[in-house]
Design an enzyme around this catalytic site. Sequence first.
Site, PDB file in Angstrom:
ATOM      1  N   ASP A   6       0.826  -1.218   0.000  1.00  0.00           N
ATOM      2  CA  ASP A   6       0.000   0.000   0.000  1.00  0.00           C
ATOM      3  C   ASP A   6       0.856   1.262   0.000  1.00  0.00           C
ATOM      4  O   ASP A   6       1.948   1.292   0.551  1.00  0.00           O
ATOM      5  CB  ASP A   6      -0.904  -0.016   1.244  1.00  0.00           C
ATOM      6  CG  ASP A   6      -2.015   1.019   1.137  1.00  0.00           C
ATOM      7  OD1 ASP A   6      -2.328   1.463   0.014  1.00  0.00           O
ATOM      8  OD2 ASP A   6      -2.574   1.382   2.183  1.00  0.00           O
ATOM      9  N   ASN A  37     -11.008  -3.049  -5.348  1.00  0.00           N
ATOM     10  CA  ASN A  37     -10.252  -2.092  -6.183  1.00  0.00           C
ATOM     11  C   ASN A  37     -10.927  -1.798  -7.527  1.00  0.00           C
ATOM     12  O   ASN A  37     -10.565  -0.842  -8.220  1.00  0.00           O
ATOM     13  CB  ASN A  37      -8.813  -2.573  -6.440  1.00  0.00           C
ATOM     14  CG  ASN A  37      -7.909  -2.464  -5.221  1.00  0.00           C
ATOM     15  OD1 ASN A  37      -6.977  -3.249  -5.047  1.00  0.00           O
ATOM     16  ND2 ASN A  37      -8.170  -1.488  -4.349  1.00  0.00           N
TER      17      ASN A  37
END
Length: 261
Positions: free
Chosen positions: A32, A80
Amino acid sequence: MAARSKTSRAEPAPAPAVPAAGSPLHVAIVMDGNGRWAKHRGLPRTMGHRAGVEALRRTVSAAPDLGVRWLTVFGFSTENWSRPASEVRELMALPKRYFDSDLKRLEREGVRVRSVGRRQGLPEDLVTLLDEAERRTAQNDRFFLQIAFNYGGQADIADAARRLAEAAAAGRLDPASVDEATFAGALSTAGLPPPDLIIRPSGEQRLSNFLLWEAAYAELVFQDVLWPDYAAGDLSAAIDIFRSRDRRFGGAVADDILVAG
Ligand code: IPE
Ligand code: MG
């Protein structure tokens, strides 16, 4: 120069050549911070994702020397898809970017690759590529790289439940026999032990639907470095934190039991 991470800190010590006892065998990472890394540099998010592939390359090469045997990385989550179409396209292109440059080396260096997550919904050429990476490395056993792509912990649990229910409805499975081991065996991650250590860089402190079942007794380490900056020293530092933890798996330490009488 752009900030390396949210907080400034000393450069981590280099990784030891010989892994210390008590190292985590299975490490899982939520990759991330790509977008923020790019933003700090005034670059498009795409460039952050591309730099993230470099960080994956560094991590895969550092992990075996630190005693890690299995590495699971979160590449694309079932959530996502809600990103702009152009970014989704870029994220879908990342496995190709990685394997085009690295698959030969992974194959040669004894790394076995497996992808977990829903194949359904992925572009056909990506499915072909993931299958090819698995097939070409199927005989390897020095190190295991598991890539979670179009993966969601809840989706994986729901898929496992559906498969078990279908088997029961077809008379191939006795519902009374379903226990934790049966269930773990129906997940896409079956065959690997659960992660000992889950690392999330970028300063966020949540699992974001990663390995929900498998994380039951994982140690969680959150690091303040953005994924594209992640280096061997960061992995080594996370492993040092892991080694300082006291894992009891719901039990108690022998000394405490004696003291408590
Ligand atoms: C990780 O970086 C890449 C994926 C989620 C696939 P992000 O794109 O989430 O980066 P931030 O969180 O916006 O910085
Ligand atoms: Mg993010």
